[in-house]
Scaffold this motif. Sequence first.
Motif, PDB file in Angstrom:
ATOM      1  N   HIS A 115       0.812  -1.217   0.000  1.00  0.00           N
ATOM      2  CA  HIS A 115       0.000   0.000   0.000  1.00  0.00           C
ATOM      3  C   HIS A 115       0.845   1.268   0.000  1.00  0.00           C
ATOM      4  CE1 HIS A 115       0.880  -0.333   4.301  1.00  0.00           C
ATOM      5  NE2 HIS A 115       0.551   0.945   4.413  1.00  0.00           N
TER       6      HIS A 115
ATOM      7  N   GLU B 242      -6.460   3.075   5.218  1.00  0.00           N
ATOM      8  CA  GLU B 242      -5.122   3.636   5.029  1.00  0.00           C
ATOM      9  C   GLU B 242      -5.092   5.126   5.369  1.00  0.00           C
ATOM     10  OE1 GLU B 242      -3.592   2.722   1.152  1.00  0.00           O
ATOM     11  OE2 GLU B 242      -4.257   0.633   1.270  1.00  0.00           O
TER      12      GLU B 242
ATOM     13  N   GLU C 120      -0.427  -2.235   7.809  1.00  0.00           N
ATOM     14  CA  GLU C 120      -0.769  -0.828   7.588  1.00  0.00           C
ATOM     15  C   GLU C 120      -0.559  -0.012   8.859  1.00  0.00           C
ATOM     16  OE1 GLU C 120      -4.744  -1.061   6.145  1.00  0.00           O
ATOM     17  OE2 GLU C 120      -4.155  -2.025   4.259  1.00  0.00           O
TER      18      GLU C 120
END
Length: 498
Positions: free
Chosen positions: A284, A382, A404
Amino acid sequence: MLFWSKINKGATEGDEKLTAANKRLLTGIHRLQFEPLPRTKVHSSGMEKLPMMGRRIVLFPLPLLDYMNPMFQLAEILHAKGFSISIIHTNFNAPNPKNHIGFTFHPISDGLLASEASSLDLITLFDILNVKCVAPFRDRLSQMLSDALEEEPIACLITDGMLHFTQTVADSLKLPRLVLRTSNVSSLLAIAALPLLRQKGYLTVQDSQSELPVPELPPLKVKDIPSVRSSNSEAFFQLTTRVCKGIKASHGLIVNTFEELEDPAIAIVRQDFQIPVFAIGPFHKIIPASSSGLLTLDKSCIEWLNTQAPKSVLYVSFGSAAAIDEIEFGEIAWGLANSERPFLWVVWPGMVRGSKGSHPLPDGLTQMISGRAHIVKWAPQEDVLAHPATGGFWTHNGWNSTLESICEGVPMICLPFIADQMSNARYVTDVWNVGLRLEGKLERGEIAMTIRGLMSEKEGKEMRERAAFFKEKANLCLEEGGSSYKSLESLASHISSF
């Protein structure tokens, strides 16, 4: 003889001393020391588009949200490296092609009955997919290979590790297969060890022995051994055995992690699985997750976070699969309220067992939390974790959420439910030291005390500092010359060599 080799052959000895592999793992774990790092810029989430390499990659995700997101992130990463991308997908939880411009999509029939598709028994669902998808997947892939002879050659197939049948199909079509493991490498060692652990009796111990350490898998305790609530525990064991066999037979393993976080475990897998391992995460940070369309994001929470003080908010989300009962829901709700800390809570429809829609808060709670709470059905996670107001994360410890949180320097409260979440939580609390774990029966007083400990007390401050250390590591690994940067280059070269 290496520990993991013994697993492959089936160990027959009783109590054994720690093997060389265990010692390497222990040494690596204790080598993870907290030390200051120089500041560095945050790695850009974008990647410069490269010219097409004239090679196509076919990807086949497992059709569940937590598995699909990493697969599509990987697809975007490889597309940015110059490969063309084709996605084979089931009709069940089919992705929205509009969210992935430039990919070609190829649906197959999964043959799932309505009752099977809605099953809460994940092992049963995985087993059904591994049986009913074989013929339609083979036919579709065979046709794509035939069409590619006149168009763009297919370099390889990448599938989720849980779809173990795809290895046999790939072998029959002489197409190299790589495996994406959407969880971390440390939990892979745990499921690879299940045959030995079963033989030694760990899988049938009484609850009174759940706190005992597992010397073969430091730092895990008996209660951390991966398991899934299923009507058939034997099915879970057989599934994980087939998954590991398929990984070992593949042309490589791709993992959403980075060397600095899991170097000891990665080294063991490379040596004992005898396949290339490409740790190219965190995904990510390279390519932001695009919406799968399965759940609608409520971005009002970002506006609410903008009104809160820095590091003051506890973000609460237990993923898209975890289910709790009504009593647990009530204890969580009152624990959050009694903590007297602001919180953002994801309560998705169906999270409470037996509830089809959003479950109402306990009587009297709404007025009590007015002004310091925000509740949504689904959040842009996120963005939430990266927000300056977010100071802690109460999580189920699925790997996506755990990684994350680590990458944003946010310490955690761990409430694992099933499978790899158990071992993830143990690493968070005992190896990386960036979280607290809620143990046993959920109780509002214990919940409130744990929240205050993480958000306000000295222990939480120290965890926040260690989390910031790993955040810096995550940023550095993606810079030119960093471990994940180099691993991604190696992966691109590996695929191009087929």
